[in-house]
Structures are given as structure tokens and as C-alpha cells.
Scaffold this motif. Structure first.
Motif, PDB file in Angstrom:
ATOM      1  N   PRO A  81       3.217   0.746   4.426  1.00  0.00           N
ATOM      2  CA  PRO A  81       2.634   0.059   5.585  1.00  0.00           C
ATOM      3  C   PRO A  81       1.803  -1.134   5.127  1.00  0.00           C
ATOM      4  CG  PRO A  81       1.481   2.118   5.146  1.00  0.00           C
ATOM      5  CD  PRO A  81       2.655   2.072   4.230  1.00  0.00           C
ATOM      6  N   ASN A  82       1.725  -2.143   5.976  1.00  0.00           N
ATOM      7  CA  ASN A  82       0.915  -3.304   5.611  1.00  0.00           C
ATOM      8  C   ASN A  82      -0.562  -2.986   5.831  1.00  0.00           C
ATOM      9  OD1 ASN A  82       0.152  -3.958   8.337  1.00  0.00           O
ATOM     10  ND2 ASN A  82       2.166  -4.872   8.617  1.00  0.00           N
ATOM     11  N   ALA A  83      -1.400  -3.848   5.305  1.00  0.00           N
ATOM     12  CA  ALA A  83      -2.849  -3.616   5.340  1.00  0.00           C
ATOM     13  C   ALA A  83      -3.415  -3.589   6.749  1.00  0.00           C
ATOM     14  CB  ALA A  83      -3.557  -4.670   4.501  1.00  0.00           C
ATOM     15  N   GLU A  84      -2.686  -4.150   7.711  1.00  0.00           N
ATOM     16  CA  GLU A  84      -3.186  -4.204   9.080  1.00  0.00           C
ATOM     17  C   GLU A  84      -2.952  -2.904   9.846  1.00  0.00           C
ATOM     18  OE1 GLU A  84      -1.212  -7.599  10.637  1.00  0.00           O
ATOM     19  OE2 GLU A  84      -2.225  -8.960   9.277  1.00  0.00           O
ATOM     20  N   GLU A  85      -2.052  -2.062   9.343  1.00  0.00           N
ATOM     21  CA  GLU A  85      -1.773  -0.803  10.024  1.00  0.00           C
ATOM     22  C   GLU A  85      -2.875   0.212   9.712  1.00  0.00           C
ATOM     23  OE1 GLU A  85       2.294   0.704   9.855  1.00  0.00           O
ATOM     24  OE2 GLU A  85       2.874  -1.237   9.014  1.00  0.00           O
ATOM     25  N   PRO A  86      -3.203   1.058  10.674  1.00  0.00           N
ATOM     26  CA  PRO A  86      -4.243   2.058  10.426  1.00  0.00           C
ATOM     27  C   PRO A  86      -3.792   3.072   9.374  1.00  0.00           C
ATOM     28  CG  PRO A  86      -3.206   2.426  12.552  1.00  0.00           C
ATOM     29  CD  PRO A  86      -2.650   1.150  12.015  1.00  0.00           C
ATOM     30  N   ILE A  87      -4.737   3.554   8.603  1.00  0.00           N
ATOM     31  CA  ILE A  87      -4.450   4.570   7.588  1.00  0.00           C
ATOM     32  C   ILE A  87      -4.238   5.907   8.276  1.00  0.00           C
ATOM     33  CG2 ILE A  87      -5.422   5.853   5.640  1.00  0.00           C
ATOM     34  CD1 ILE A  87      -6.826   3.289   4.807  1.00  0.00           C
ATOM     35  N   ARG A  88      -3.176   6.597   7.855  1.00  0.00           N
ATOM     36  CA  ARG A  88      -2.864   7.914   8.411  1.00  0.00           C
ATOM     37  C   ARG A  88      -2.943   8.937   7.279  1.00  0.00           C
ATOM     38  NH1 ARG A  88       2.142   7.704  12.437  1.00  0.00           N
ATOM     39  NH2 ARG A  88       1.674   9.906  12.279  1.00  0.00           N
ATOM     40  N   THR A  89      -3.516  10.065   7.560  1.00  0.00           N
ATOM     41  CA  THR A  89      -3.604  11.110   6.542  1.00  0.00           C
ATOM     42  C   THR A  89      -2.493  12.136   6.681  1.00  0.00           C
ATOM     43  OG1 THR A  89      -5.117  12.388   7.927  1.00  0.00           O
ATOM     44  CG2 THR A  89      -6.108  10.883   6.322  1.00  0.00           C
ATOM     45  N   ASP A  90      -1.549  11.867   7.580  1.00  0.00           N
ATOM     46  CA  ASP A  90      -0.464  12.821   7.794  1.00  0.00           C
ATOM     47  C   ASP A  90       0.891  12.288   7.335  1.00  0.00           C
ATOM     48  OD1 ASP A  90      -0.121  10.879   9.751  1.00  0.00           O
ATOM     49  OD2 ASP A  90       0.475  12.312  11.296  1.00  0.00           O
ATOM     50  N   ARG A  91       0.884  11.254   6.513  1.00  0.00           N
ATOM     51  CA  ARG A  91       2.142  10.671   6.041  1.00  0.00           C
ATOM     52  C   ARG A  91       2.050  10.415   4.543  1.00  0.00           C
ATOM     53  NH1 ARG A  91       4.224   5.925   9.470  1.00  0.00           N
ATOM     54  NH2 ARG A  91       4.735   7.698  10.766  1.00  0.00           N
ATOM     55  N   VAL A  92       3.053  10.878   3.811  1.00  0.00           N
ATOM     56  CA  VAL A  92       3.105  10.641   2.370  1.00  0.00           C
ATOM     57  C   VAL A  92       4.319   9.768   2.057  1.00  0.00           C
ATOM     58  CG1 VAL A  92       4.342  12.801   1.889  1.00  0.00           C
ATOM     59  CG2 VAL A  92       3.063  11.677   0.065  1.00  0.00           C
ATOM     60  N   TYR A  93       4.095   8.720   1.294  1.00  0.00           N
ATOM     61  CA  TYR A  93       5.142   7.814   0.841  1.00  0.00           C
ATOM     62  C   TYR A  93       5.424   8.143  -0.617  1.00  0.00           C
ATOM     63  CZ  TYR A  93       4.220   4.989   4.971  1.00  0.00           C
ATOM     64  OH  TYR A  93       4.081   4.551   6.262  1.00  0.00           O
ATOM     65  N   VAL A  94       6.704   8.308  -0.970  1.00  0.00           N
ATOM     66  CA  VAL A  94       7.034   8.656  -2.346  1.00  0.00           C
ATOM     67  C   VAL A  94       8.101   7.735  -2.920  1.00  0.00           C
ATOM     68  CG1 VAL A  94       6.419  11.084  -2.027  1.00  0.00           C
ATOM     69  CG2 VAL A  94       8.781  10.381  -1.754  1.00  0.00           C
ATOM     70  N   GLU A  95       8.012   7.556  -4.240  1.00  0.00           N
ATOM     71  CA  GLU A  95       9.024   6.848  -5.010  1.00  0.00           C
ATOM     72  C   GLU A  95       9.549   7.832  -6.045  1.00  0.00           C
ATOM     73  OE1 GLU A  95       7.869   2.962  -6.493  1.00  0.00           O
ATOM     74  OE2 GLU A  95       6.412   2.775  -4.852  1.00  0.00           O
ATOM     75  N   ILE A  96      10.868   7.852  -6.215  1.00  0.00           N
ATOM     76  CA  ILE A  96      11.515   8.802  -7.112  1.00  0.00           C
ATOM     77  C   ILE A  96      12.294   8.050  -8.180  1.00  0.00           C
ATOM     78  CG2 ILE A  96      13.286  10.615  -7.251  1.00  0.00           C
ATOM     79  CD1 ILE A  96      12.438  11.429  -4.408  1.00  0.00           C
ATOM     80  N   ILE A  97      12.138   8.480  -9.409  1.00  0.00           N
ATOM     81  CA  ILE A  97      12.908   7.949 -10.531  1.00  0.00           C
ATOM     82  C   ILE A  97      13.441   9.134 -11.318  1.00  0.00           C
ATOM     83  CG2 ILE A  97      12.840   6.627 -12.686  1.00  0.00           C
ATOM     84  CD1 ILE A  97      10.789   4.795 -11.409  1.00  0.00           C
ATOM     85  N   LYS A  98      14.744   9.091 -11.591  1.00  0.00           N
ATOM     86  CA  LYS A  98      15.422  10.150 -12.346  1.00  0.00           C
ATOM     87  C   LYS A  98      15.148  11.531 -11.762  1.00  0.00           C
ATOM     88  CE  LYS A  98      15.699   7.530 -16.597  1.00  0.00           C
ATOM     89  NZ  LYS A  98      15.363   7.459 -18.015  1.00  0.00           N
ATOM     90  N   GLY A  99      15.143  11.615 -10.431  1.00  0.00           N
ATOM     91  CA  GLY A  99      15.035  12.894  -9.746  1.00  0.00           C
ATOM     92  C   GLY A  99      13.639  13.444  -9.550  1.00  0.00           C
TER      93      GLY A  99
END
Length: 72
Positions: free
Chosen positions: A46-64
């Protein structure tokens, strides 16, 4: 979706497989957002202007494995 029971640290997702990270996010009543797998981007943070949510996790995966996780 219910709000998370408690605010969790994003560190608990590091090293998990995609399936395990998704299961953990569901168990914690969080929304799982897959940002990328091996550099292929699916969603953006999310961009800096969007409110912070504590119910969403963003993940990046490398090699599983989750190499970056952010609760935003």
C-alpha cells in the motif's frame, strides 16, 4: 472477516512456505496478500497515503519460503 485477535509481529511469517503462511494468517484472522514469488510481482504494498491496517500481512517468497513479511 473478523479483526485479528492480537497484533502479531510479521517475523512469525519468515521462513514459512506459502501454504503455512496463508494458514497462519487465517488462524490469526488476517488477510494474506502475496506480493511476489521469486521476483514475479502479483500485488504491491500500500502507498503511504493509505491507512495502516493490522489485519493484513504482505509477503514475498523466494525459493518457496517467505523472506519478507510486512503488516500494513
Amino acid at each position: 472477516m473478523a479483526k485479528p485477535d492480537v497484533v502479531v509481529s510479521s517475523d512469525i511469517f519468515l521462513g514459512l512456505t506459502k501454504q503455512s503462511a496463508q494458514s497462519l494468517s487465517e488462524a490469526k484472522n488476517m488477510i494474506f496478500q502475496l506480493v511476489s514469488i521469486d521476483g514475479e510481482q502479483f500485488f504491491s504494498y500500500p502507498n503511504a497515503e493509505e491507512p495502516i491496517r493490522t489485519d493484513r500481512v504482505y509477503v514475498e517468497i523466494i525459493k518457496g519460503k517467505v523472506v519478507k513479511a510486512s503488516i500494513q
